[in-house]
Motif scaffolding. Structure first.
Motif, PDB file in Angstrom:
ATOM      1  N   THR A  80      46.999  11.875 -13.087  1.00  0.00           N
ATOM      2  CA  THR A  80      45.587  12.074 -12.795  1.00  0.00           C
ATOM      3  C   THR A  80      45.002  10.729 -12.394  1.00  0.00           C
ATOM      4  OG1 THR A  80      45.436  13.823 -14.441  1.00  0.00           O
ATOM      5  CG2 THR A  80      43.364  12.800 -13.751  1.00  0.00           C
ATOM      6  N   ARG A  81      44.132  10.729 -11.383  1.00  0.00           N
ATOM      7  CA  ARG A  81      43.455   9.489 -11.019  1.00  0.00           C
ATOM      8  C   ARG A  81      41.973   9.783 -10.849  1.00  0.00           C
ATOM      9  NH1 ARG A  81      41.453   5.043 -11.299  1.00  0.00           N
ATOM     10  NH2 ARG A  81      41.679   3.384  -9.756  1.00  0.00           N
ATOM     11  N   ARG A  82      41.161   9.080 -11.659  1.00  0.00           N
ATOM     12  CA  ARG A  82      39.713   9.226 -11.551  1.00  0.00           C
ATOM     13  C   ARG A  82      39.125   7.928 -11.045  1.00  0.00           C
ATOM     14  NH1 ARG A  82      40.789  10.523 -16.765  1.00  0.00           N
ATOM     15  NH2 ARG A  82      41.212  12.741 -17.110  1.00  0.00           N
ATOM     16  N   PHE A  83      38.042   8.057 -10.294  1.00  0.00           N
ATOM     17  CA  PHE A  83      37.325   6.879  -9.803  1.00  0.00           C
ATOM     18  C   PHE A  83      35.877   6.962 -10.264  1.00  0.00           C
ATOM     19  CE2 PHE A  83      40.690   7.402  -6.626  1.00  0.00           C
ATOM     20  CZ  PHE A  83      41.188   6.112  -6.570  1.00  0.00           C
ATOM     21  N   PRO A  84      35.228   5.813 -10.469  1.00  0.00           N
ATOM     22  CA  PRO A  84      33.785   5.864 -10.694  1.00  0.00           C
ATOM     23  C   PRO A  84      33.119   6.417  -9.440  1.00  0.00           C
ATOM     24  CG  PRO A  84      34.665   3.634 -11.031  1.00  0.00           C
ATOM     25  CD  PRO A  84      35.753   4.449 -10.422  1.00  0.00           C
ATOM     26  N   ALA A  85      32.144   7.303  -9.610  1.00  0.00           N
ATOM     27  CA  ALA A  85      31.482   7.888  -8.442  1.00  0.00           C
ATOM     28  C   ALA A  85      30.721   6.804  -7.681  1.00  0.00           C
ATOM     29  CB  ALA A  85      30.539   9.001  -8.880  1.00  0.00           C
ATOM     30  N   SER A  86      30.562   7.022  -6.370  1.00  0.00           N
ATOM     31  CA  SER A  86      29.975   5.971  -5.535  1.00  0.00           C
ATOM     32  C   SER A  86      28.505   5.730  -5.863  1.00  0.00           C
ATOM     33  CB  SER A  86      30.137   6.331  -4.056  1.00  0.00           C
ATOM     34  OG  SER A  86      29.677   7.637  -3.834  1.00  0.00           O
ATOM     35  N   ASN A  87      27.807   6.725  -6.483  1.00  0.00           N
ATOM     36  CA  ASN A  87      26.407   6.505  -6.845  1.00  0.00           C
ATOM     37  C   ASN A  87      26.281   5.762  -8.178  1.00  0.00           C
ATOM     38  OD1 ASN A  87      27.059   8.411  -8.743  1.00  0.00           O
ATOM     39  ND2 ASN A  87      25.828  10.049  -7.837  1.00  0.00           N
ATOM     40  N   GLY A  88      27.427   5.381  -8.773  1.00  0.00           N
ATOM     41  CA  GLY A  88      27.400   4.588  -9.994  1.00  0.00           C
ATOM     42  C   GLY A  88      27.374   5.431 -11.247  1.00  0.00           C
ATOM     43  N   LYS A  89      27.105   6.725 -11.116  1.00  0.00           N
ATOM     44  CA  LYS A  89      27.045   7.578 -12.304  1.00  0.00           C
ATOM     45  C   LYS A  89      28.230   8.531 -12.312  1.00  0.00           C
ATOM     46  CE  LYS A  89      22.042   7.657 -12.561  1.00  0.00           C
ATOM     47  NZ  LYS A  89      20.910   8.465 -12.181  1.00  0.00           N
ATOM     48  N   GLY A  90      28.835   8.684 -13.477  1.00  0.00           N
ATOM     49  CA  GLY A  90      29.902   9.645 -13.634  1.00  0.00           C
ATOM     50  C   GLY A  90      31.187   9.237 -12.935  1.00  0.00           C
ATOM     51  N   VAL A  91      32.141  10.158 -12.895  1.00  0.00           N
ATOM     52  CA  VAL A  91      33.420   9.875 -12.252  1.00  0.00           C
ATOM     53  C   VAL A  91      33.765  11.034 -11.343  1.00  0.00           C
ATOM     54  CG1 VAL A  91      34.388   8.452 -14.091  1.00  0.00           C
ATOM     55  CG2 VAL A  91      34.617  10.929 -14.210  1.00  0.00           C
TER      56      VAL A  91
END
Lengths: 263, 285
Positions: A14-25
């Protein structure tokens, strides 16, 4: 190396990234598991944004999974390794180097004498039929020739696994067909294990032994297809086979291309 | 994309024709016009020189405002014999070259160091911008107060003037290096040092050369301002000296020699650039 151990194995990755708006993933790929046997040619197809490039970065060791393991010949990938060669849509040839020196590039991080580097580079240039262009600069070559030079550079390090990330998608339709055959022959003679990431269904069917179909984000494998066609080294011959068309039609349905409105 | 680049420059090489049968530009009027260009340029020069010779007297402009061309030539001879023109020219040219070399070296070193440390670049960027905007030649009186009437003030002004365009150009190039090229080198297990010398540095050469070209012309300006401010040597000094004597021809002649020095420096840099960037296909003019 035992043939029983797969050359590449992804286990619950699994690969998660921080969302581009800075909130959540956001999750690029989720619980992805598959393996590629020694000498096998496997394609990964899927809609755009399904995390295909994330797989490439994880396998190349440029990125790390949030969960799960990526293994090369049984060993967990922790960083870039000399066992993986990768190629992108862009040829990434260095414009200030001749083709020969571009092919030598990957060998310069190793303890090779200049003579050994040169011999190895010429061997790959011969395999990719570029010997006469050894002293040319990239701008003097056509798009197809440049991609062949990039393949020569990739094979020169004698990788256990070659990652191809849409290497033909920037080329015109005819160059593409010729280059696919050229790549298929080169890969067949070198016997290298290959993972091709593509959105071109016919390319996947004509070039590979096995196809992994991915879902939209978060990317998961929704289907696995054994191509089971002869002539892997000649995609043009495969193109004409009825079974190839069946698989393509099947893939077309599996990806719900007919239902999609937005491109 | 790669193909479209090759197709858009049909003169790159005959090999490209294999995949891109691009038609050569049709011969004819276009070529004739191009071959006539130097002749036209030369005619413009002759016209201007002719006007310079005859227009001032025809319009009754006094010699201390605009001297005739023949006055300028005569004055050049006098300066050579009586004012030691050669010594002043050599001094200015040496200072320009020295200041250019030191400024370029410092600018390059700082550009690469800052380019390799994004944190420092962010911390320092407002001050770099301020210094870049500040008129460097205005520092000359300050340096004269600090160091006196010797070679240092003009040398330091020249170094400052040359420093910034080169540093900023390299910084820009370091920021815009293709990430995929860096990743490729990382995937080949290359060290940071190898990545710098094999990717970042060669990728910055076009920007470095563009900075050097700007710097070469600015160097002459830096030295001249330094010489105008004080001292007893150099073409800038000859300009103030000629001004004091109301010798307009002398001022014109000194400006002419200064321009020649600037052109020579620019040519040298441009020649080096052509050799260094031979791998970039030449665009149509």
């Amino acid at each position: 190396m035992s043939l029983a151990v797969p050359t590449l194995q992804l286990d619950g990755v699994t690969r998660r990234f921080p969302a581009s708006n800075g909130k959540g993933v956001f999750t690029a790929i989720e619980k992805l598991s598959f393996s590629v046997r020694h000498g096998e040619f496997v394609s990964v197809v899927g809609p755009s944004g399904c995390g295909k490039s994330t797989i490439l970065n994880l396998v190349a060791g440029l990125d790390h999974p949030s969960e799960g393991d990526v293994r090369l010949s049984g060993e967990i990938v922790t960083g870039p390794s000399s066992h993986v060669g990768f190629m992108l849509q862009k040829d990434l040839l260095l414009p200030w180097r001749t083709i020969l020196h571009n092919v030598e590039f990957g060998l310069e991080a190793r303890n090779f004498t200049p003579t050994m580097r040169r011999e190895r580079a010429f061997r790959e240039l011969r395999r990719c039929r570029l010997t006469e262009f050894a002293d040319r600069y990239p701008y003097q070559l056509s798009g197809g020739q440049r991609q062949r030079a990039a393949l020569a550079r990739t094979l020169a390090i004698e990788p256990e696994l070659v990652l191809l990330d849409e290497p033909f998608s920037a080329l015109d339709a005819q160059t593409k067909l010729v280059l696919q055959r050229s790549f298929a022959q080169t890969i067949a003679t070198s016997g290298v294990t290959t993972l091709l990431i593509t959105h071109d269904l016919s390319e996947a069917v004509t070039m590979s032994d096995r196809i992994l179909v991915m879902s939209e984000r978060p990317g998961r494998i929704v289907e696995e297809i054994d191509v089971g066609l002869p002539d892997r080294e000649n995609p043009m011959a495969r193109q004409a086979m009825p079974r190839a068309h069946e698989i393509m039609a099947h893939l077309f349905n599996a990806l719900h291309l007919d239902e999609r409105i937005e491109a | 994309m790669a193909d479209s680049i090759a197709a858009s420059s049909p003169d790159t090489a005959p090999i490209v024709a294999e995949d891109n049968p691009a038609a050569p530009p049709p011969p004819g009027r276009q070529e004739v016009r191009v071959s006539l260009l130097p002749v036209a340029s030369l005619l413009v020069l002759v016209l201007i020189l002719g006007l310079w010779q005859f227009l001032p007297t025809a319009l009754h402009v006094p010699k201390y405002i605009i001297p005739q061309l023949s006055d300028l030539v005569r004055e050049m001879g006098r300066m050579w014999q009586q004012e030691n023109l050669l010594m002043h020219s050599v001094s200015t040219a040496t200072m320009a070259c020295l200041g250019f070399a030191l400024g370029a070296l410092l600018g390059a070193v700082f550009g690469y160091l800052l380019g390799l440390s994004p944190l420092w670049e962010k911390v320092l960027s407002p001050y770099i911008l301020a210094l870049q905007i500040a008129p460097k030649v205005a520092f000359a009186p300050l340096f004269i107060m600090w160091f006196g009437y010797n070679a240092w003030p003009k040398l330091i002004v020249t170094i400052l003037v040359v420093f910034f365009p080169i540093m900023v150009n390299i910084l820009q190039a370091m920021r815009t290096v293709d990430r995929d090229l860096i990743n490729l080198a990382r995937a080949y297990n290359m060290s940071g040092r190898q990545i710098f010398w094999k990717i970042r540095f060669p990728a910055s050469i076009p920007s470095l050369m563009a900075g050097l070209r700007i710097g070469a012309t600015l160097a002459v300006i830096g030295v001249t301002v330094g010489e105008l401010m004080g001292g007893e040597i150099g073409l800038g000094f000859l300009i103030t000296y000629g001004e004091g004597q109301a010798n307009t021809a002398m001022v014109f002649d000194a400006i002419f020699v200064l321009t020649l020095i600037g052109i020579a420096m620019y040519w040298v840099v441009a020649a080096i650039e052509t050799r260094a960037l031979h791998y970039i296909p030449k665009a149509h003019h």
